[in-house]
Design an enzyme around this catalytic site. Structure first.
Site, PDB file in Angstrom:
ATOM      1  N   GLU A  90       0.824  -1.205   0.000  1.00 56.71           N
ATOM      2  CA  GLU A  90       0.000   0.000   0.000  1.00 56.71           C
ATOM      3  C   GLU A  90       0.864   1.263   0.000  1.00 56.71           C
ATOM      4  O   GLU A  90       1.961   1.272   0.553  1.00 56.71           O
ATOM      5  CB  GLU A  90      -0.923   0.000   1.224  1.00 56.71           C
ATOM      6  CG  GLU A  90      -2.018  -1.058   1.083  1.00 56.71           C
ATOM      7  CD  GLU A  90      -2.977  -1.127   2.259  1.00 56.71           C
ATOM      8  OE1 GLU A  90      -4.166  -1.338   2.013  1.00 56.71           O
ATOM      9  OE2 GLU A  90      -2.548  -0.958   3.418  1.00 56.71           O
ATOM     10  N   CYS A 103       3.561   8.464   0.782  1.00 56.76           N
ATOM     11  CA  CYS A 103       4.158   7.601   1.797  1.00 56.76           C
ATOM     12  C   CYS A 103       4.343   6.229   1.149  1.00 56.76           C
ATOM     13  O   CYS A 103       3.372   5.612   0.712  1.00 56.76           O
ATOM     14  CB  CYS A 103       3.206   7.529   2.994  1.00 56.76           C
ATOM     15  SG  CYS A 103       3.725   6.363   4.255  1.00 56.76           S
ATOM     16  N   CYS A 110       6.311  -6.716   7.590  1.00 57.53           N
ATOM     17  CA  CYS A 110       7.450  -6.275   8.404  1.00 57.53           C
ATOM     18  C   CYS A 110       7.706  -7.345   9.447  1.00 57.53           C
ATOM     19  O   CYS A 110       6.770  -7.909  10.014  1.00 57.53           O
ATOM     20  CB  CYS A 110       7.151  -4.944   9.083  1.00 57.53           C
ATOM     21  SG  CYS A 110       8.564  -4.315  10.032  1.00 57.53           S
ATOM     22  N   CYS A 114       6.150  -4.593  15.977  1.00 58.85           N
ATOM     23  CA  CYS A 114       5.864  -3.591  17.005  1.00 58.85           C
ATOM     24  C   CYS A 114       4.402  -3.756  17.425  1.00 58.85           C
ATOM     25  O   CYS A 114       3.536  -3.996  16.590  1.00 58.85           O
ATOM     26  CB  CYS A 114       6.091  -2.186  16.458  1.00 58.85           C
ATOM     27  SG  CYS A 114       7.786  -1.925  15.921  1.00 58.85           S
ATOM     28  N   CYS A 117       1.414  -1.698  15.664  1.00 59.84           N
ATOM     29  CA  CYS A 117       1.390  -1.515  14.211  1.00 59.84           C
ATOM     30  C   CYS A 117       0.701  -2.665  13.474  1.00 59.84           C
ATOM     31  O   CYS A 117       1.027  -3.831  13.676  1.00 59.84           O
ATOM     32  CB  CYS A 117       2.837  -1.360  13.746  1.00 59.84           C
ATOM     33  SG  CYS A 117       3.037  -1.292  11.973  1.00 59.84           S
ATOM     34  N   GLY A 157       6.813  -1.821   6.276  1.00 56.58           N
ATOM     35  CA  GLY A 157       8.183  -2.323   6.266  1.00 56.58           C
ATOM     36  C   GLY A 157       9.187  -1.438   6.965  1.00 56.58           C
ATOM     37  O   GLY A 157       8.925  -0.275   7.262  1.00 56.58           O
ATOM     38  N   GLU A 158      10.349  -2.021   7.246  1.00 58.12           N
ATOM     39  CA  GLU A 158      11.443  -1.297   7.891  1.00 58.12           C
ATOM     40  C   GLU A 158      12.504  -0.979   6.830  1.00 58.12           C
ATOM     41  O   GLU A 158      13.229  -1.870   6.373  1.00 58.12           O
ATOM     42  CB  GLU A 158      12.029  -2.173   9.021  1.00 58.12           C
ATOM     43  CG  GLU A 158      13.318  -1.678   9.630  1.00 58.12           C
ATOM     44  CD  GLU A 158      13.348  -0.191   9.978  1.00 58.12           C
ATOM     45  OE1 GLU A 158      12.479   0.267  10.729  1.00 58.12           O
ATOM     46  OE2 GLU A 158      14.251   0.508   9.469  1.00 58.12           O
ATOM     47  N   SER A 189      12.064   6.807   7.667  1.00 57.20           N
ATOM     48  CA  SER A 189      11.752   6.550   9.071  1.00 57.20           C
ATOM     49  C   SER A 189      12.214   5.145   9.449  1.00 57.20           C
ATOM     50  O   SER A 189      11.932   4.175   8.745  1.00 57.20           O
ATOM     51  CB  SER A 189      10.236   6.674   9.273  1.00 57.20           C
ATOM     52  OG  SER A 189       9.887   6.256  10.574  1.00 57.20           O
ATOM     53  N   SER A 212      11.482   6.227  14.975  1.00 59.46           N
ATOM     54  CA  SER A 212      10.259   5.895  15.704  1.00 59.46           C
ATOM     55  C   SER A 212      10.647   5.550  17.129  1.00 59.46           C
ATOM     56  O   SER A 212      11.175   4.470  17.394  1.00 59.46           O
ATOM     57  CB  SER A 212       9.569   4.687  15.059  1.00 59.46           C
ATOM     58  OG  SER A 212       9.186   5.021  13.759  1.00 59.46           O
ATOM     59  N   ASN A 288      -3.343   5.193  16.136  1.00 48.32           N
ATOM     60  CA  ASN A 288      -4.466   4.940  15.226  1.00 48.32           C
ATOM     61  C   ASN A 288      -4.938   3.503  15.406  1.00 48.32           C
ATOM     62  O   ASN A 288      -4.142   2.567  15.281  1.00 48.32           O
ATOM     63  CB  ASN A 288      -4.024   5.141  13.777  1.00 48.32           C
ATOM     64  CG  ASN A 288      -3.693   6.593  13.496  1.00 48.32           C
ATOM     65  OD1 ASN A 288      -4.509   7.481  13.734  1.00 48.32           O
ATOM     66  ND2 ASN A 288      -2.494   6.842  13.008  1.00 48.32           N
ATOM     67  N   CYS A 331      -0.788   6.316   9.779  1.00 46.92           N
ATOM     68  CA  CYS A 331       0.396   5.634  10.288  1.00 46.92           C
ATOM     69  C   CYS A 331       0.021   4.334  10.968  1.00 46.92           C
ATOM     70  O   CYS A 331      -0.849   4.313  11.828  1.00 46.92           O
ATOM     71  CB  CYS A 331       1.103   6.480  11.341  1.00 46.92           C
ATOM     72  SG  CYS A 331       1.652   8.047  10.758  1.00 46.92           S
TER      73      CYS A 331
HETATM   74  N1  SAH Z   1       9.227   0.750   9.945  1.00 52.38           N
HETATM   75  C1  SAH Z   1       9.496   2.137   9.970  1.00 52.38           C
HETATM   76  C2  SAH Z   1       8.641   2.944   9.021  1.00 52.38           C
HETATM   77  C3  SAH Z   1       7.168   2.623   8.964  1.00 52.38           C
HETATM   78  S1  SAH Z   1       6.188   2.886  10.366  1.00 52.38           S
HETATM   79  C4  SAH Z   1       9.363   2.675  11.358  1.00 52.38           C
HETATM   80  O1  SAH Z   1       8.879   1.973  12.226  1.00 52.38           O
HETATM   81  O2  SAH Z   1       9.795   3.806  11.573  1.00 52.38           O
HETATM   82  C5  SAH Z   1       5.828   4.603  10.349  1.00 52.38           C
HETATM   83  C6  SAH Z   1       5.377   5.168  11.705  1.00 52.38           C
HETATM   84  O3  SAH Z   1       4.092   4.717  12.092  1.00 52.38           O
HETATM   85  C7  SAH Z   1       6.308   4.813  12.849  1.00 52.38           C
HETATM   86  O4  SAH Z   1       6.725   5.983  13.468  1.00 52.38           O
HETATM   87  C8  SAH Z   1       5.418   4.010  13.792  1.00 52.38           C
HETATM   88  O5  SAH Z   1       5.796   4.197  15.130  1.00 52.38           O
HETATM   89  C9  SAH Z   1       4.050   4.558  13.494  1.00 52.38           C
HETATM   90  N2  SAH Z   1       2.951   3.683  13.862  1.00 52.38           N
HETATM   91  C10 SAH Z   1       2.919   2.333  13.854  1.00 52.38           C
HETATM   92  N3  SAH Z   1       1.706   1.903  14.258  1.00 52.38           N
HETATM   93  C11 SAH Z   1       0.971   2.996  14.522  1.00 52.38           C
HETATM   94  C12 SAH Z   1      -0.394   3.194  14.962  1.00 52.38           C
HETATM   95  N4  SAH Z   1      -1.207   2.175  15.175  1.00 52.38           N
HETATM   96  N5  SAH Z   1      -0.821   4.459  15.113  1.00 52.38           N
HETATM   97  C13 SAH Z   1      -0.016   5.512  14.863  1.00 52.38           C
HETATM   98  N6  SAH Z   1       1.249   5.383  14.436  1.00 52.38           N
HETATM   99  C14 SAH Z   1       1.735   4.133  14.260  1.00 52.38           C
HETATM  100 FE1  SF4 Z   2       7.630  -2.585  11.191  1.00 52.81          FE
HETATM  101 FE2  SF4 Z   2       7.690   0.094  11.547  1.00 52.81          FE
HETATM  102 FE3  SF4 Z   2       5.401  -1.294  11.936  1.00 52.81          FE
HETATM  103 FE4  SF4 Z   2       7.423  -1.574  13.649  1.00 52.81          FE
HETATM  104  S1  SF4 Z   2       6.249   0.321  13.257  1.00 52.81           S
HETATM  105  S2  SF4 Z   2       6.193  -3.257  12.772  1.00 52.81           S
HETATM  106  S3  SF4 Z   2       9.189  -1.425  12.290  1.00 52.81           S
HETATM  107  S4  SF4 Z   2       6.497  -1.053  10.007  1.00 52.81           S
END
Ligand code: SAH
Ligand code: SF4
Length: 341
Positions: A90, A103, A110, A114, A117, A157-158, A189, A212, A288, A331
């Site tokens: 996406e 974005c 991933c 986390c 996420c 993804g990371e 990020s 993050s 979110n 996000c």
């Molecule tokens: N993997 C990378 C980039 C993608 S995530 C990273 O983790 O930085 C992009 C952002 O979305 C990160 O800052 C993460 O902390 C945030 N994020 C993940 N889950 C979220 C959620 N449920 N609500 C708001 N932000 C979220």
């Molecule tokens: Fe992967 Fe970033 Fe989501 Fe963590 S926040 S699971 S590193 S995409």
């Protein structure tokens, strides 16, 4: 068959050399692909017919296939793209008055899991190739008819676990003959892959870095972001300082605020202690929700209250309005499948 889109500028240079064509053909072909966005070699009208036929014999140009497109009330849009091997990713389009941001995703899924996420819930399938990353920007530009000004590597993804392809994608997005978007308008990020932060500091292009953070004490961060067990906060901060020194640039810390979890007075204290003196911005993002998520989102007043407590020690705080959350485009809500929301 060679996919011309899979060739970097250098790769295309090698191909043109092998064909014994003039050097300037490289720029011509590269800009047909990445500026005009064509997928049909026959449309390269500044190549004589015999040359086009020669190319067509051994090459083709791939394009991400649009499988779904959703529009949010706030004009954010989410695109579901299908890759050549039928996996889905996406991308999100975020229009603001002058800024038009895409974005992009960097992996299918991933591996880092986390706890906040949605992408993390789907596990890891594969890394994206550089051209699959850059093509998201190109296709969104073509589909929306808007000139894209900014790119954030914040989708699925990371990025720093797919480092080399991400760098090649940045180069293609930035190239004068590619998408021609300034490096300063590109932000990557990361959840904190330390050795890559050092590498990124040494990478010559002036692309921006976001971290993050989400928790400022080890115990909570270990829990929310298991990668913290491998790359602890102290080492992370050391790497960030190296980046700031080397690039003479501020870094952005993203902090997803989760009601009752990381919004307590002790979290304020820990954040101030951790970040004071570092040239940085803090981006507060409301958690979110996504299907079956367990955490609660803070209200806008609670976000503001948290931001106020960080002041004046950490003055550069912004509250990020989440865009497109009702279509699961905000996000942490991307999962690469058709959602029924
Ligand atoms: N993997 C990378 C980039 C993608 S995530 C990273 O983790 O930085 C992009 C952002 O979305 C990160 O800052 C993460 O902390 C945030 N994020 C993940 N889950 C979220 C959620 N449920 N609500 C708001 N932000 C979220
Ligand atoms: Fe992967 Fe970033 Fe989501 Fe963590 S926040 S699971 S590193 S995409």
């Amino acid at each position: 068959m060679t996919n011309l889109k899979s060739l970097t500028f250098q790769g295309l240079t090698d191909l043109v050399k092998r064909l014994k064509w003039e050097d300037y053909r490289v720029k011509q072909i590269f800009s047909w692909i990445w500026q005009k966005g064509i997928s049909d070699i026959n449309l390269m009208t500044n190549l004589a017919k015999p040359k086009r036929e020669q190319l067509q014999k051994e090459c083709y140009i791939s394009a991400l296939k649009l499988s779904d497109r959703k529009y949010a009330q706030d004009r954010a849009e989410k695109f579901l793209f299908t890759l050549e091997d039928n996996h889905n990713i996406e991308s999100v389009f975020i229009p603001e008055s002058t800024r038009k941001t895409v974005c992009v995703s960097t992996q299918v899924g991933c591996a880092l899991d986390c706890k906040i996420c949605y992408t993390g819930k789907m596990g890891f399938t594969r890394n994206l190739k550089f051209y699959e990353i850059a093509d998201q920007v190109l296709q969104v530009q073509l589909l929306t008819g808007e000139r894209i000004s900014n790119v954030v590597f914040m989708g699925m993804g990371e990025p720093f676990l797919n480092y080399h392809e991400c760098l090649k994608a940045i180069e293609t997005i930035n190239s004068d003959f590619g998408l021609n978007i300034g490096a300063r308008k590109i932000t990557v990020s990361t959840s904190g892959i330390i050795e890559r932060i050092y590498d990124f500091a040494d990478f010559p292009l002036q692309a921006k870095l976001a971290i993050s953070l989400n928790a400022a004490n080890a115990e909570l961060r270990n829990e929310l972001m298991p990668i913290n067990n491998k790359y602890p906060l102290k080492e992370l901060i050391k790497a960030v300082k190296y980046y700031v020194d080397k690039k003479k640039k501020r870094v952005t810390f993203e902090y997803v605020l989760i009601k009752g979890i990381n919004d307590q007075p002790k979290d304020v204290k820990a954040l101030v202690k951790l970040l004071m003196g570092i040239s940085c911005k803090i981006n507060l993002i409301p958690f979110n929700a996504y299907p079956k998520s367990k955490f609660l989102s803070p209200s806008i007043e609670e976000m503001q209250e948290f931001a106020d407590k960080l002041y004046p020690e950490l003055p550069a705080i912004t509250i990020r309005k989440s865009r497109g959350s009702e279509i699961l485009a905000a996000c942490g809500q991307l999962a690469g499948k058709v959602s029924n929301m």
